[in-house]
Scaffold this active site. Structure first.
Site, PDB file in Angstrom:
ATOM      1  N   CYS A   1     -14.224  32.667 -33.037  1.00  0.00           N
ATOM      2  CA  CYS A   1     -15.524  33.130 -33.528  1.00  0.00           C
ATOM      3  C   CYS A   1     -15.377  34.390 -34.379  1.00  0.00           C
ATOM      4  O   CYS A   1     -16.097  34.575 -35.357  1.00  0.00           O
ATOM      5  CB  CYS A   1     -16.433  33.416 -32.347  1.00  0.00           C
ATOM      6  SG  CYS A   1     -15.640  34.469 -31.125  1.00  0.00           S
TER       7      CYS A   1
ATOM      8  N   LYS B   1     -21.043  25.143 -17.448  1.00  0.00           N
ATOM      9  CA  LYS B   1     -20.668  23.884 -18.109  1.00  0.00           C
ATOM     10  C   LYS B   1     -19.588  24.166 -19.146  1.00  0.00           C
ATOM     11  O   LYS B   1     -19.836  24.842 -20.145  1.00  0.00           O
ATOM     12  CB  LYS B   1     -21.864  23.245 -18.812  1.00  0.00           C
ATOM     13  CG  LYS B   1     -21.529  21.835 -19.294  1.00  0.00           C
ATOM     14  CD  LYS B   1     -22.495  21.291 -20.316  1.00  0.00           C
ATOM     15  CE  LYS B   1     -22.119  21.609 -21.726  1.00  0.00           C
ATOM     16  NZ  LYS B   1     -20.861  21.027 -22.194  1.00  0.00           N
TER      17      LYS B   1
ATOM     18  N   GLU C   1     -19.265  29.278 -41.815  1.00  0.00           N
ATOM     19  CA  GLU C   1     -18.194  29.443 -40.825  1.00  0.00           C
ATOM     20  C   GLU C   1     -17.377  28.152 -40.820  1.00  0.00           C
ATOM     21  O   GLU C   1     -17.897  27.076 -40.508  1.00  0.00           O
ATOM     22  CB  GLU C   1     -18.789  29.680 -39.425  1.00  0.00           C
ATOM     23  CG  GLU C   1     -17.724  29.913 -38.391  1.00  0.00           C
ATOM     24  CD  GLU C   1     -18.248  29.987 -36.954  1.00  0.00           C
ATOM     25  OE1 GLU C   1     -19.198  29.279 -36.625  1.00  0.00           O
ATOM     26  OE2 GLU C   1     -17.678  30.772 -36.174  1.00  0.00           O
TER      27      GLU C   1
ATOM     28  N   GLU D   1     -23.673  34.472 -27.586  1.00  0.00           N
ATOM     29  CA  GLU D   1     -22.464  34.867 -28.324  1.00  0.00           C
ATOM     30  C   GLU D   1     -22.189  33.743 -29.303  1.00  0.00           C
ATOM     31  O   GLU D   1     -21.754  32.670 -28.910  1.00  0.00           O
ATOM     32  CB  GLU D   1     -21.271  35.017 -27.362  1.00  0.00           C
ATOM     33  CG  GLU D   1     -21.483  35.999 -26.234  1.00  0.00           C
ATOM     34  CD  GLU D   1     -21.321  37.430 -26.692  1.00  0.00           C
ATOM     35  OE1 GLU D   1     -20.932  37.673 -27.846  1.00  0.00           O
ATOM     36  OE2 GLU D   1     -21.597  38.325 -25.885  1.00  0.00           O
TER      37      GLU D   1
HETATM   38  P1  NAD Z   1     -21.268  24.227 -29.822  1.00  0.00           P
HETATM   39  O1  NAD Z   1     -22.427  25.115 -30.049  1.00  0.00           O
HETATM   40  O2  NAD Z   1     -21.277  22.902 -30.479  1.00  0.00           O
HETATM   41  O3  NAD Z   1     -21.049  23.942 -28.278  1.00  0.00           O
HETATM   42  C1  NAD Z   1     -20.948  24.970 -27.344  1.00  0.00           C
HETATM   43  C2  NAD Z   1     -21.365  24.453 -25.986  1.00  0.00           C
HETATM   44  O4  NAD Z   1     -22.758  24.132 -26.017  1.00  0.00           O
HETATM   45  C3  NAD Z   1     -20.649  23.199 -25.522  1.00  0.00           C
HETATM   46  O5  NAD Z   1     -20.409  23.319 -24.145  1.00  0.00           O
HETATM   47  C4  NAD Z   1     -21.677  22.104 -25.801  1.00  0.00           C
HETATM   48  O6  NAD Z   1     -21.535  20.980 -24.972  1.00  0.00           O
HETATM   49  C5  NAD Z   1     -22.974  22.814 -25.526  1.00  0.00           C
HETATM   50  N1  NAD Z   1     -24.154  22.276 -26.215  1.00  0.00           N
HETATM   51  C6  NAD Z   1     -24.212  21.531 -27.352  1.00  0.00           C
HETATM   52  N2  NAD Z   1     -25.494  21.282 -27.679  1.00  0.00           N
HETATM   53  C7  NAD Z   1     -26.268  21.881 -26.735  1.00  0.00           C
HETATM   54  C8  NAD Z   1     -27.683  21.999 -26.536  1.00  0.00           C
HETATM   55  N3  NAD Z   1     -28.553  21.465 -27.383  1.00  0.00           N
HETATM   56  N4  NAD Z   1     -28.117  22.716 -25.478  1.00  0.00           N
HETATM   57  C9  NAD Z   1     -27.254  23.291 -24.622  1.00  0.00           C
HETATM   58  N5  NAD Z   1     -25.915  23.210 -24.758  1.00  0.00           N
HETATM   59  C10 NAD Z   1     -25.419  22.517 -25.806  1.00  0.00           C
HETATM   60  O7  NAD Z   1     -20.017  25.096 -30.219  1.00  0.00           O
HETATM   61  P2  NAD Z   1     -18.498  24.668 -30.212  1.00  0.00           P
HETATM   62  O8  NAD Z   1     -18.266  23.751 -31.353  1.00  0.00           O
HETATM   63  O9  NAD Z   1     -18.096  24.232 -28.848  1.00  0.00           O
HETATM   64  O10 NAD Z   1     -17.786  26.087 -30.458  1.00  0.00           O
HETATM   65  C11 NAD Z   1     -17.652  26.632 -31.694  1.00  0.00           C
HETATM   66  C12 NAD Z   1     -18.678  27.715 -31.941  1.00  0.00           C
HETATM   67  O11 NAD Z   1     -18.638  28.694 -30.892  1.00  0.00           O
HETATM   68  C13 NAD Z   1     -18.391  28.476 -33.206  1.00  0.00           C
HETATM   69  O12 NAD Z   1     -19.563  28.662 -33.945  1.00  0.00           O
HETATM   70  C14 NAD Z   1     -17.869  29.820 -32.688  1.00  0.00           C
HETATM   71  O13 NAD Z   1     -18.014  30.863 -33.602  1.00  0.00           O
HETATM   72  C15 NAD Z   1     -18.634  30.014 -31.446  1.00  0.00           C
HETATM   73  N6  NAD Z   1     -17.973  30.961 -30.524  1.00  0.00           N
HETATM   74  C16 NAD Z   1     -18.511  32.213 -30.368  1.00  0.00           C
HETATM   75  C17 NAD Z   1     -17.899  33.136 -29.550  1.00  0.00           C
HETATM   76  C18 NAD Z   1     -18.486  34.523 -29.363  1.00  0.00           C
HETATM   77  O14 NAD Z   1     -18.090  35.212 -28.417  1.00  0.00           O
HETATM   78  N7  NAD Z   1     -19.400  34.979 -30.202  1.00  0.00           N
HETATM   79  C19 NAD Z   1     -16.735  32.798 -28.869  1.00  0.00           C
HETATM   80  C20 NAD Z   1     -16.215  31.520 -29.051  1.00  0.00           C
HETATM   81  C21 NAD Z   1     -16.846  30.604 -29.882  1.00  0.00           C
END
Ligand code: NAD
Length: 788
Positions: free
Chosen positions: A299, A191, A396, A265
């Site tokens: 991230c 997804k 963050e 991650e």
């Molecule tokens: P997010 O957690 O809001 O969303 C990530 C994904 O999860 C999206 O596809 C979203 O639709 C889905 N999602 C949302 N709620 C969910 C739930 N309850 N159950 C299952 N899926 C759900 O994050 P974001 O705003 O898209 O991305 C930013 C975050 O991602 C930041 O905290 C960043 O640090 C992190 N990030 C981490 C890495 C890494 O490798 N550690 C890499 C990139 C981004």
């Protein structure tokens, strides 16, 4: 100033836009409306939402919001495809991955432009970083597919994997997830994030074009609800998630007790440390990349500048000057440094955080310069005059905001660097290689870049410590995250512990003086805080002895003692081995007495169990200086040292059966790898472990390295799971309490292993090797550049 220098100062950029025509033609060819890609076919669009270009606010396409039925259909397709896909030879699977890599390269510009339009990142980044790395991931994993059987001989794929990714590197995160999963023989449902689905949909077309068998890759678009349907689906065997720490914790809670594989991650707040002897100009350029790459929506962004006080003023002055030259604008312009933020909601969130930080005393510097008249843009900002508690330092931000603090000594730098709940990445700048290599292992983060930043490669693992998650992507560690031991499917339910009805007995009947085993905390025997004791009976119900009934306070004391003993992790591996050998020797010396004790508690002949325990200590003493890292050769002028590090303080709750071996088989690998432990021995038969105190004391084990709290396994496990001072927790017990342990452990996202009510025969020699060693460690990759 000479003329050329003057021209460089005043040089203005003309527009250098990348043409969007092909991307627009692709969108138009789909009537700007998309369904899912399930079972090799496109579904009709359902209820849709808009995917907008954040630089212009214009809608690019309508995307289908996946329902539970859509997820179900995708799981069915992936399940049906699994048998055939996993049965292909590694070479056959590798050929598909290779074809995907080739196809991505052939359409690289279309992918890059589409990514920039959908996400807002500068075309320079999507063209030169994101897309080339995507191709590199598929090439790298084509090789893993072919060599899998040789490199992971007893491993099998999980089955169907649910993969959920964020919006900041849409296609790159897809590649990090799909490439290793397919190489290992899994099938996937991926997804994309709701803001950025387009390149994932274009990727689905690539899968069609290379003839990937139907159902191997399924792309289901949607919002958080679609993600929830994936994580809760019973037909999915492993969840791989990249995103925020809050959602990661929610996913850990939902999957607790399900037996699903899980890698997380998550977020970060990475330190960028500049020592006074650094090459300052290079460190400034590195910092520009660290925090303003992808508008800071990274991230592992180096979002906390820690600069040595002696150079602070000079460094900040130079940085401000450099910030003046950063250009914010149309991301399709090839000479733009900072593109658009993902969405208005993210801009609002950042503005709110800034308001809070300023109210707490922060000062903000922003360069002059034009901002685009429309679209979702933010100026780069430098925040100073902050304490570690300021919101902008602790949270963050995920935007173009750098917070700066100073330090005086290397010790203070390490302290500030580690003063965060996150542990994703860190950067160290110093011309003194001794200093840099001394600091790198002290920082609690999965990646450390020396004199460089934001280096990524498919051969080098990436992932976090602490609340930045667990599991790795890339390299050998990343491959193993998509594999599990073949024998796990044959595990049978553990027999329920036999609890005999107590017979009235007098402790003095034994003919010995009254004996009361105490706790063992910080190298000393101590009475239980509760003031209560627990009786230990033999199978006929006869009293064998008594132990203390440990409670929350005892666990707290034990964790405190273990944390004070964290120096164990830096004790030379040879010395740890010597101590484990010595434990084996001293236990062997008293084997008859320990065998008798096992017989008294369980009625079973303990001779074999003691011998196995001695052998197991011997085995892990042997591992202490052998289970170590690797040096990777990424295609950059750098090496990456993959260092195997202990988790930290580990809680270990032993199984009810095999009172001695059950504990030894679990603590030995943890100790060998440098983790101090808090051990809760078998609740039914704890005396084999309380008898160990004297063995421990005569074996040179430093105080606090082994702590023992006797009592009720479930309630002590719960306290360990709740404790933020515990970094890893292993629990052998029934399914219900295993689920509890996994769920409660979300507080600090401690890494867990639970037996989920299954019988792990710890006498089996398969547990003498890397099964528990891998679970007691995490890999840190330290990037070290070279070149004169
Ligand atoms: P997010 O957690 O809001 O969303 C990530 C994904 O999860 C999206 O596809 C979203 O639709 C889905 N999602 C949302 N709620 C969910 C739930 N309850 N159950 C299952 N899926 C759900 O994050 P974001 O705003 O898209 O991305 C930013 C975050 O991602 C930041 O905290 C960043 O640090 C992190 N990030 C981490 C890495 C890494 O490798 N550690 C890499 C990139 C981004």
């Amino acid at each position: 100033m000479n003329k050329i220098a003057q021209i460089f100062q005043s040089l203005d950029y003309g527009p250098a836009p990348e043409g969007p025509d092909q991307a627009i033609a692709w969108l138009d060819a789909h009537d700007r409306k998309f369904g899912h890609f399930i079972d090799g076919k496109w579904t009709k669009p359902g209820k849709t939402f808009s995917s907008d270009n954040p630089a212009t606010g214009e809608s690019l396409a309508q995307i289908t919001d996946g329902t539970a039925e859509d997820v179900n259909a995708a799981v069915k397709a992936a399940r049906a495809a699994f048998k055939g896909w996993s049965a292909l030879s590694g070479y056959e699977r590798g050929k598909y991955l290779y074809a995907i890599a080739r196809a991505v390269q052939k359409h690289a510009r279309l992918f890059a432009v589409l990514e920039t339009m959908d996400n807002g990142k500068p075309i320079r980044e999507s063209r030169d970083i994101d897309i080339p790395l995507v191709a590199r991931h598929f090439y790298h994993h084509a090789g893993w597919a072919q060599h899998l059987n040789r490199e992971f001989p007893d491993a099998v794929p999980y089955g169907v994997c649910g993969q959920i990714i964020p919006w900041n590197f849409p296609l790159l995160m897809l590649a990090w997830k799909i490439a290793p999963a397919l190489a290992a023989g899994n099938t996937v449902i991926l997804k994309p994030a709701e803001f950025t689905s387009l390149t994932a949909l274009l990727f689905a077309e690539i899968c069609e074009r290379v003839g990937l068998p139907k159902g191997v890759v399924n792309i289901v678009t949607g919002e958080g609800g679609t993600g929830q349907a994936i994580t809760a689906h019973e037909g999915i065997d492993k969840i791989a998630f990249t995103g925020s720490t809050d959602v990661g914790k929610a996913i850990r809670a939902v999957t607790a007790g399900s037996g699903k594989g899980l890698s997380l991650e998550l977020g970060g707040k990475s330190p960028y440390i500049v020592f006074e002897d650094a090459d300052i100009d290079s460190a400034i350029e590195g910092l520009i990349d660290a925090i303003w790459f992808n508008q800071g929506q990274v991230c592992c962004a180096g979002s906390r500048l820690l600069v040595q006080e002696s150079i602070e003023e000079r460094f900040i002055t130079k940085l401000k000057k450099r910030m003046q030259t950063l250009r914010v604008g149309d991301p399709l312009d090839k000479s733009i440094d900072i593109g658009a933020m993902i969405a208005p909601i993210q801009v609002e969130r950042i503005k709110d955080l800034m308001k809070r930080g300023i109210a707490e005393g922060a000062e903000v510097y922003e360069p002059d310069g034009q901002m685009p008249a429309r679209g979702c843009f933010l100026k780069p900002a430098l925040v100073t005059n902050v304490s570690p508690a300021n919101t902008l330092v602790a949270e963050e931000i995920f935007g173009p905001i750098l917070v700066a603090m100073s330090f005086r000594t290397p010790e203070e730098a390490v302290q500030l660097a580690n003063n965060t709940k996150y542990g994703l990445a860190a950067t160290v700048w110093s011309e003194n290689i001794n200093l840099a290599l001394d600091i790198a292992p002290q920082i609690k983060a999965g990646v450390v870049w020396i004199n460089g930043t934001n280096n990524f490669d498919a051969a080098v693992g990436f992932g976090g410590y602490k609340e930045s998650g667990y599991g790795r992507e890339g390299g050998r560690e990343g491959m193993s995250a998509y594999l599990k031991p073949a024998w796990e499917k044959d595990l049978k339910p553990a027999p329920a512990p036999k609890i005999a009805a107590a017979k009235a007995t007098n402790p003095l009947d034994s003919g010995h003086l009254d004996q009361t085993a105490k706790m063992y905390i910080g190298g000393k025997q101590s009475r239980p805080d509760s003031g209560y004791s627990r009786a230990v009976y033999d199978p006929s119900g006869k009293l064998v002895g008594e132990v203390g009934d440990g409670n929350r306070k005892d666990i707290r004391n034990a964790v405190e003692a273990a944390r004070a003993a964290l120096g164990w992790s830096t004790t030379a591996a040879h010395s740890r081995a010597q101590i484990l050998y010595f434990l084996a020797e001293n236990l062997d010396y008293r084997r008859d007495e320990f065998a008798d004790r096992i017989k008294a508690q369980t009625g079973e002949n303990g001779v074999e169990e003691v011998a196995l325990s001695v052998e197991r200590l011997f085995a892990f003493a042997g591992w202490a200086d052998k289970y170590d890292g690797a040096v990777h050769n990424p295609p950059l002028r750098a090496v990456a040292a993959a260092m195997v590090e202990p988790l930290g303080v580990m809680g270990i709750v032993a199984p009810p059966s095999r009172p001695l071996l059950g504990s030894i088989a679990l603590i030995a690998p943890a100790l060998a790898m440098g983790n101090p432990v808090v051990l809760v021995p078998s609740a039914q038969s704890p005396l084999s472990v309380t008898d160990l105190y004297q063995v421990i004391e005569t074996s040179d084990v430093p105080k606090g390295v082994i702590n023992i709290v006797t009592g009720d396994s479930v309630s002590l496990a719960k306290t360990l799971a709740e404790h933020d001072g515990v970094d890893g927790l292993w629990y052998a017990g029934d399914a219900e309490s295993s689920a509890m342990v996994e769920k409660v452990s979300i507080t600090n996202l401690k890494q867990t292993w639970t037996s989920r009510g299954l019988y792990y025969d710890l006498a089996d020699r398969r547990f003498e090797g890397d099964y528990f060693l891998a679970k007691a460690t995490q890999v840190k990759n330290v990037w070290i550049p070279y070149g004169a």
